[in-house]
Design a protein around this motif. Structure first.
Motif, PDB file in Angstrom:
ATOM      1  N   PRO A 167      12.575  -4.832  -6.183  1.00 21.13           N
ATOM      2  CA  PRO A 167      11.907  -3.686  -6.804  1.00 21.13           C
ATOM      3  C   PRO A 167      12.087  -2.447  -5.928  1.00 21.13           C
ATOM      4  O   PRO A 167      11.786  -2.475  -4.743  1.00 21.13           O
ATOM      5  N   ALA A 168      12.617  -1.399  -6.509  1.00 17.06           N
ATOM      6  CA  ALA A 168      12.883  -0.180  -5.721  1.00 17.06           C
ATOM      7  C   ALA A 168      12.545   1.054  -6.553  1.00 17.06           C
ATOM      8  O   ALA A 168      13.219   2.075  -6.471  1.00 17.06           O
ATOM      9  N   ALA A 169      11.500   0.926  -7.367  1.00 15.98           N
ATOM     10  CA  ALA A 169      11.168   2.040  -8.262  1.00 15.98           C
ATOM     11  C   ALA A 169       9.927   2.808  -7.813  1.00 15.98           C
ATOM     12  O   ALA A 169       9.478   3.711  -8.503  1.00 15.98           O
ATOM     13  N   GLY A 170       9.394   2.433  -6.648  1.00 19.98           N
ATOM     14  CA  GLY A 170       8.191   3.116  -6.151  1.00 19.98           C
ATOM     15  C   GLY A 170       8.499   4.564  -5.767  1.00 19.98           C
ATOM     16  O   GLY A 170       9.667   4.947  -5.621  1.00 19.98           O
ATOM     17  N   LEU A 171       7.461   5.345  -5.604  1.00 17.10           N
ATOM     18  CA  LEU A 171       7.651   6.781  -5.338  1.00 17.10           C
ATOM     19  C   LEU A 171       7.830   7.092  -3.852  1.00 17.10           C
ATOM     20  O   LEU A 171       8.258   8.190  -3.493  1.00 17.10           O
ATOM     21  N   ILE A 205       5.599   7.543  -1.436  1.00 20.93           N
ATOM     22  CA  ILE A 205       4.732   8.672  -1.081  1.00 20.93           C
ATOM     23  C   ILE A 205       4.500   8.779   0.432  1.00 20.93           C
ATOM     24  O   ILE A 205       4.404   9.875   0.972  1.00 20.93           O
ATOM     25  N   ARG A 206       4.476   7.604   1.095  1.00 22.25           N
ATOM     26  CA  ARG A 206       4.203   7.640   2.538  1.00 22.25           C
ATOM     27  C   ARG A 206       5.335   8.282   3.333  1.00 22.25           C
ATOM     28  O   ARG A 206       5.189   8.555   4.505  1.00 22.25           O
ATOM     29  N   LYS A 238      13.443   6.034  -1.072  1.00 20.77           N
ATOM     30  CA  LYS A 238      12.967   5.459   0.197  1.00 20.77           C
ATOM     31  C   LYS A 238      13.911   4.368   0.688  1.00 20.77           C
ATOM     32  O   LYS A 238      14.161   4.232   1.882  1.00 20.77           O
ATOM     33  N   ARG A 292       4.433   1.681 -12.583  1.00 21.52           N
ATOM     34  CA  ARG A 292       3.124   1.117 -12.977  1.00 21.52           C
ATOM     35  C   ARG A 292       2.686  -0.015 -12.065  1.00 21.52           C
ATOM     36  O   ARG A 292       1.765  -0.752 -12.386  1.00 21.52           O
ATOM     37  N   GLY A 293       3.385  -0.176 -10.956  1.00 20.89           N
ATOM     38  CA  GLY A 293       2.980  -1.188  -9.988  1.00 20.89           C
ATOM     39  C   GLY A 293       4.047  -2.249  -9.792  1.00 20.89           C
ATOM     40  O   GLY A 293       4.943  -2.420 -10.619  1.00 20.89           O
ATOM     41  N   LEU A 294       3.919  -2.978  -8.664  1.00 22.00           N
ATOM     42  CA  LEU A 294       4.903  -4.006  -8.314  1.00 22.00           C
ATOM     43  C   LEU A 294       4.961  -5.114  -9.375  1.00 22.00           C
ATOM     44  O   LEU A 294       6.041  -5.601  -9.717  1.00 22.00           O
ATOM     45  N   ALA A 334       6.973  -3.895 -12.162  1.00 20.93           N
ATOM     46  CA  ALA A 334       8.394  -3.832 -11.772  1.00 20.93           C
ATOM     47  C   ALA A 334       9.032  -5.219 -11.884  1.00 20.93           C
ATOM     48  O   ALA A 334      10.133  -5.374 -12.429  1.00 20.93           O
ATOM     49  N   LEU A 361      11.075  -7.205  -1.072  1.00 26.62           N
ATOM     50  CA  LEU A 361      10.673  -5.791  -1.055  1.00 26.62           C
ATOM     51  C   LEU A 361      11.377  -5.071   0.091  1.00 26.62           C
ATOM     52  O   LEU A 361      11.467  -5.588   1.209  1.00 26.62           O
ATOM     53  N   ASP A 371      10.446  -2.687   1.820  1.00 20.43           N
ATOM     54  CA  ASP A 371       9.608  -2.190   2.916  1.00 20.43           C
ATOM     55  C   ASP A 371       9.621  -3.117   4.115  1.00 20.43           C
ATOM     56  O   ASP A 371       9.227  -2.726   5.201  1.00 20.43           O
TER      57      ASP A 371
HETATM   58  P1  UTP Z   1       4.944   0.187  -2.235  1.00 18.44           P
HETATM   59  O1  UTP Z   1       3.625   0.575  -2.746  1.00 18.44           O
HETATM   60  O2  UTP Z   1       5.076  -0.210  -0.805  1.00 18.44           O
HETATM   61  O3  UTP Z   1       6.053   1.303  -2.477  1.00 18.44           O
HETATM   62  O4  UTP Z   1       5.527  -0.939  -3.182  1.00 18.44           O
HETATM   63  P2  UTP Z   1       5.914   2.780  -2.868  1.00 18.44           P
HETATM   64  O5  UTP Z   1       4.959   2.928  -3.997  1.00 18.44           O
HETATM   65  O6  UTP Z   1       7.298   3.306  -3.077  1.00 18.44           O
HETATM   66  O7  UTP Z   1       5.401   3.369  -1.479  1.00 18.44           O
HETATM   67  P3  UTP Z   1       4.275   4.425  -1.145  1.00 18.44           P
HETATM   68  O8  UTP Z   1       3.042   3.588  -0.934  1.00 18.44           O
HETATM   69  O9  UTP Z   1       4.221   5.362  -2.311  1.00 18.44           O
HETATM   70  O10 UTP Z   1       4.772   5.065   0.111  1.00 18.44           O
HETATM   71  C1  UTP Z   1       6.266  -2.072  -2.708  1.00 18.44           C
HETATM   72  C2  UTP Z   1       7.619  -2.168  -3.381  1.00 18.44           C
HETATM   73  O11 UTP Z   1       7.480  -2.195  -4.798  1.00 18.44           O
HETATM   74  C3  UTP Z   1       8.268  -1.208  -5.400  1.00 18.44           C
HETATM   75  C4  UTP Z   1       8.524  -0.164  -4.330  1.00 18.44           C
HETATM   76  O12 UTP Z   1       9.754   0.499  -4.579  1.00 18.44           O
HETATM   77  C5  UTP Z   1       8.533  -0.991  -3.057  1.00 18.44           C
HETATM   78  O13 UTP Z   1       9.816  -1.529  -2.784  1.00 18.44           O
HETATM   79  N1  UTP Z   1       7.552  -0.678  -6.569  1.00 18.44           N
HETATM   80  C6  UTP Z   1       6.252  -0.290  -6.459  1.00 18.44           C
HETATM   81  C7  UTP Z   1       8.204  -0.581  -7.779  1.00 18.44           C
HETATM   82  O14 UTP Z   1       9.398  -0.926  -7.905  1.00 18.44           O
HETATM   83  N2  UTP Z   1       7.531  -0.085  -8.850  1.00 18.44           N
HETATM   84  C8  UTP Z   1       6.225   0.316  -8.772  1.00 18.44           C
HETATM   85  O15 UTP Z   1       5.672   0.744  -9.799  1.00 18.44           O
HETATM   86  C9  UTP Z   1       5.587   0.217  -7.537  1.00 18.44           C
END
Ligand code: UTP
Length: 290
Positions: A9-13, A15-16, A26, A107-109, A112, A129, A131
């Motif tokens: 999963p690599a769709a997170g934003l 933010i950190r 990221k 919408r969350g892991l 995803a 993941l 991270d």
């Molecule tokens: P994280 O919460 O660590 O990633 O999710 P994030 O949201 O990118 O990071 P911050 O907290 O905003 O800095 C763990 C993994 O799940 C993926 C992220 O890409 C990360 O590899 N993820 C998370 C998704 O693919 N989709 C989502 O909706 C949320």
């Protein structure tokens, strides 16, 4: 059954890691000179994975470009006689069979992972993941697939964390089976230290039975308003045996700035082409002789 498929999963934003992640995924931030996602893919390939699905989102095109063939760059390196770099570039585009699918909104892991249901079908699969990068003798995922083959049950990669850190992770309520292996009774996402059932924390590596998709289809948003994978695993653990494995190896939380810096320093110190000069530089910096 052997584990052949992995989902990243690599769709997170990210933010950190703002502002770096405003336009750059990221997962493309490098540790020394390799993007973090490439370490993850190499771990999967070294663990026997044949097919990889990366869950991407908007503004993640750089990931696809990175693993694609770059004929123009290859021709340029060839014409300049830069054989070593050419090999690195060619290897990057032939690591594995990589597929992509978009998660339309973050919408969350759990959501995803749900996006991978058609790719996975009805077989157990790995989730890695980006991270968490693990440096180990036997690849982390290989340690987990070995346990899967023995137990034929879901396996979660874990490490023991200090009491003050339990609120950052999914935490297990579990019973030891033998050295470093636990049978999971329950899981809780980011508990307050006084409510944590243990210090056994989930570290971004999973082997999951396909029944998870049916559960995810009915999982409602949990912590942070997101569909949490931990909530779905909780239901699966109540239905079927599920194990936690404290894997061997050093794990780096590269989604966190301090964890990222530690990974950068330690990976650089392991690189034959950089180690000696970099160690001297760090020594001089710390002793004020620079
Ligand atoms: P994280 O919460 O660590 O990633 O999710 P994030 O949201 O990118 O990071 P911050 O907290 O905003 O800095 C763990 C993994 O799940 C993926 C992220 O890409 C990360 O590899 N993820 C998370 C998704 O693919 N989709 C989502 O909706 C949320």
């Amino acid at each position: 059954m052997r584990i052949r498929k992995a989902v990243i999963p690599a769709a997170g934003l990210g933010i950190r890691f703002l502002p770096a992640t405003k336009a750059l995924p990221k997962e493309m931030i490098p540790i020394v000179d390799k993007p973090t996602i490439q370490y993850i893919i190499e771990e999967a390939v070294d663990s026997g994975i044949e097919d990889i699905l990366i869950i991407t989102g908007r503004d993640k095109k750089a990931i696809e470009d990175h693993f694609d063939k770059s004929r123009c760059l290859e021709d340029h390196l060839r014409s300049k006689g830069k054989q070593d770099l050419l090999e690195i570039v060619e290897k990057t585009s032939s690591l594995a069979e990589i597929h992509y699918i978009r998660q339309k909104e973050p919408r969350g892991l759990g959501h995803a992972v749900y996006c991978a249901r058609r790719f996975v079908g009805n077989e157990p699969f790995a989730v890695l993941l980006g991270d968490d990068i693990v440096s180990s003798e036997v690849p982390c995922l290989r340690q987990m697939t070995d346990l899967y083959e023995e137990m034929q049950a879901s396996v979660i990669g874990i490490k023991e964390v200090p009491p003050g850190d339990v609120g950052k992770y999914g935490i297990l309520d579990a019973e030891p089976v033998r050295d470093n292996i636990y049978i999971i009774r329950d899981l809780v996402e980011k508990p307050a230290p006084e409510d944590a059932p243990s210090r056994l924390a989930i570290m971004g590596r999973y082997i999951i039975e396909p029944e998870i998709f049916e559960i995810l289809a009915h999982t409602t948003p949990g912590a942070g308003g997101e569909i949490q994978l931990t909530d779905a695993l909780k239901v699966l653990a109540a239905q079927k045996p599920m194990y936690g494995l404290i894997f061997e190896g050093d794990r780096y939380d590269v989604g966190d700035k301090l964890g990222y810096l530690k990974a950068m320093v330690e990976f650089a110190l392991q690189r034959p082409d950089l180690a000696e000069e970099f160690r001297q530089y760090l020594h001089d910096l710390m002793t004020g002789t620079r």
